[in-house]
Design an enzyme around this catalytic site. Sequence first.
Site, short mmCIF file in Angstrom:
data_model
loop_
_atom_site.label_atom_id
_atom_site.label_comp_id
_atom_site.label_asym_id
_atom_site.label_seq_id
_atom_site.Cartn_x
_atom_site.Cartn_y
_atom_site.Cartn_z
CB ALA A 274 -0.89 0.20 1.09
CD GLU A 278 7.75 -1.10 -6.97
OE1 GLU A 278 8.89 -1.38 -6.83
OE2 GLU A 278 6.95 -1.96 -7.92
CG ASP A 320 9.06 32.88 -36.39
OD1 ASP A 320 10.36 33.17 -35.93
OD2 ASP A 320 9.06 31.94 -37.09
CG ASP A 591 8.37 29.48 -40.65
OD1 ASP A 591 9.62 29.65 -40.44
OD2 ASP A 591 7.54 30.39 -40.68
CD GLU A 660 -2.86 3.95 4.24
OE1 GLU A 660 -2.03 3.43 3.67
OE2 GLU A 660 -3.48 4.79 3.71
CG ASN A 685 -2.81 2.59 0.36
OD1 ASN A 685 -2.25 3.36 -0.09
ND2 ASN A 685 -2.87 2.61 1.74
CG ASP A 689 -5.56 6.23 -0.98
OD1 ASP A 689 -5.45 5.40 -1.91
OD2 ASP A 689 -4.62 6.58 -0.03
#
Length: 849
Positions: A274, A278, A320, A591, A660, A685, A689
């Site tokens: 949780a 990662e 430009d 351009d 947590e 988790n 959330d």
Amino acid sequence: MIDYPKSPEEIQAYLKNGLSQEEAAKRLGQFGPNQLKEKKKKSTFQLFLDQFKDFMITILVIAAIFSGIAGEWSDTIIILVIVVLNAIMGFVQEYRAEKAMESLKKMSEVQSQVIRGGKNQVLPSRDLVPGDLVLCEAGNMIPADIQLLEENAIKVDESSLTGESVPVEKEASKSITPSAEIDSPTHLFKGTLQTNGRGMGIILATGMNTQLGKIADLLQEKRPNTPLQIRMEKFGKTISLFILLICLVIFGMGILRGEDPIPLMLVSVSLAVAAIPEALPALITIALSLGAARLAKKETLIRKLPAVESLGSITFICTDKTGTLTKNQMKVVRKEASEESFPEGPNPLHLAMALNHDIQSNEEGNFMGEATELALVEHIVEDLGQKEYEQIQEKYPRVGEIPFDSERKRMSTFHQFEDHVLVICKGATETILDVLEKDISSEEIIKMSDQWASEGERVLAFAGKLIPSLPAEEEWENLEKDLSFWGLAGMIDPPREEVKEAIQECKTAGIQPVMITGDHPETAKTIAEQVGILEEGRLSISGSELRELSDEDFEKQIEKISVYARVSPDQKLRIVKTLQSKGQFVAMTGDGVNDAPSLRASTIGVAMGITGTDVSKEAAHMILLDDNFATIVRAIREGRRIFDNIRKFIKYIMTCNGAEILTITLAPFLGMPIPLLPIHILWINLVTDGIPALALAKEKAESNIMKRPPRPPKQSLFADGVGIHILWVGTLMAAVTLFTQYWAIRNEWHWQTMVFSVLAFSQLGHVMAVRSDRDFLFKQGLFSNLPLILAVLGMIALQILVIYVPVFNKLFHTEPLNLPELLICGGMGLVVFHAVEMEKLVKKWRRNS
Ligand code: ATP
């Protein structure tokens, strides 16, 4: 094999007509589209499976299975269900991001000009077939392998194929040789870039049969990581180790206390799954890709994903003038012919305006071409009438030309006129003065030209002479001398309406707009003043003055310069580099072919979608589909918003995870049992959330988004109070939860369900408050992010189900709360919300004091 025209006569006929429409359609069926096959992409199923590849998830699943074997299978099943739900969520996001990137790629496909059935056509390059007759123009990407049959000064940058960066000269061939070595001077190869000249050729191979196709496998480019992703990955690794350590401590301490090892392990692993962020780098990619898709709807095509991120850091926009700040709708407003005249026939100025240009009529009889020339031709046709214009064209056929380029700022055309040849030259006034007869007094001409320019007009000068015959092509440049002066034409190109406001917005956002133009300094200054770029205290400088400046002096002044006029494209690179050496982050528009180096060098190179060459688009990070300056500013605004929302997302997720971890780690120290079961941790988790966090990406822009300075690109994600917020709100959330646990245990309430709910509600309260860094929720409006409010309501409903529906009670090991208990949970859940709202008040007070 197909038949190619062989005899000179066949080739001549072919050069007029190209393939027939029917034959082309047949060959498209036979050879397939002119595309490179992409490396096989991950299948949808593979993409889904990849969601489970996460190391910690694998450990979790194994731990869950073990715990199932040792005890209750229901835990195992519900854990697996949550893991699958989470994978589905990840998959949907990633799939959407993939699709978005694919459609962006489609939008940047190249177009080509071909002749089919004797008619000029513009087609997507993928529709080209072997045998098609292609027109090759400077600035284009070569769409297939082609044999050149006619050409004028073609050079090609073949670096994508050979690595050689100096453009190679090409020549036309009289016959067709279908197989070509890569160093053949008469062949052009798919994917290379034409930097000069023009010509016509026949397609010999398309798609995978081209030389590029043969090495296509080597070219599969990997999407580069953005700086933010790289930093996030590093940070992710450190924090992951830290969290793993904490989980080990929780496990070790539990064992010391004599707890059952398997459930204990499941708690630790669940916590690790949780809390370890990662997925953050992947989520950032997704947010950036979806941001790029949204930008495409706002006329901005992102070619390189890191550009989305850099948008918010831009401090200088070098733009430009023509077409970007102005409408690119030129109109001749006055002209002044010299007294020169030919013995018979039209006034030389009229003749020059009617002949010296590359404007062509399309099938409907409308003129097509570059805006400056279009204005001249439209004006002269209106003056002389269509009939006389056409008669002039016929009477003075073109026999040669030296094309316009931004470096020389003039062009010449040569026309047969009875037994003589007429040389006509037009260009910027100074460049024409350089080629006039020595005895012409230039004072009057300069005075008039400067006067017109100071009124904001683009001024073109015309000159010419009659010569007995046309020399060989190598000698043509020598014809540009001793010319008679024929006159001036002044044209206006009004600024785009929305530009003035966009410039003001840049200024409040701490971004300095700068005009870089090939036009006359007076014209440039006038337009720059009109749109608000040039203000008191800011400087304007010309290309020749710039050349005189030493690097040191230039560095001293550069941040004060707002207008560069009569610059050549190579000077743009110097401007970018010098600004960068001063620590500035530069968006630069361009351009032309010559703009490619400066586009590549700038923080964000911006190419023009309508008027830009393929070469400039290839070099750019981003393409403006409408060529409009205001779109750059809009993109910056959007970029800042995307970045803000990523930051809010991280702030929210990290705070929740922190809370947590603290709750679970501290409870035993305070003499209480571990407050949550593994399923609770995972549920909170990955579901309660996770979903609202995704909806944060839909958050609208902060009210001050274009009133604050650009973000330094190296600034940590945790700067600006984000890190402190995570620490103090995480601690508060844990304190509230632990207090509830303590209180509920003392009163013998349903403490575990209460702890579980308080944590879930606190997080939902937090997400509502974290929506803005500065505005209170009531000011933002509860419903201004509808997906978020729906997600929050949905999560509250789910939590209620988990508390009250008997089967969920069994699955989640919860107990129905009585009303006072539920109210207490709701009340405690609101503490964090109010605290974060108070934080805004404190920040506001600090800002004002
Ligand atoms: P901007 O930055 O405003 O877009 P630019 O840098 O593209 O302008 P160029 O198109 O390079 O400007 O033109 C530079 C100058 O060359 C113009 O001011 C004009 O005097 C001259 N010029 C432009 N187009 C032509 C043309 N087709 N033939 C001859 N001279 C031209």
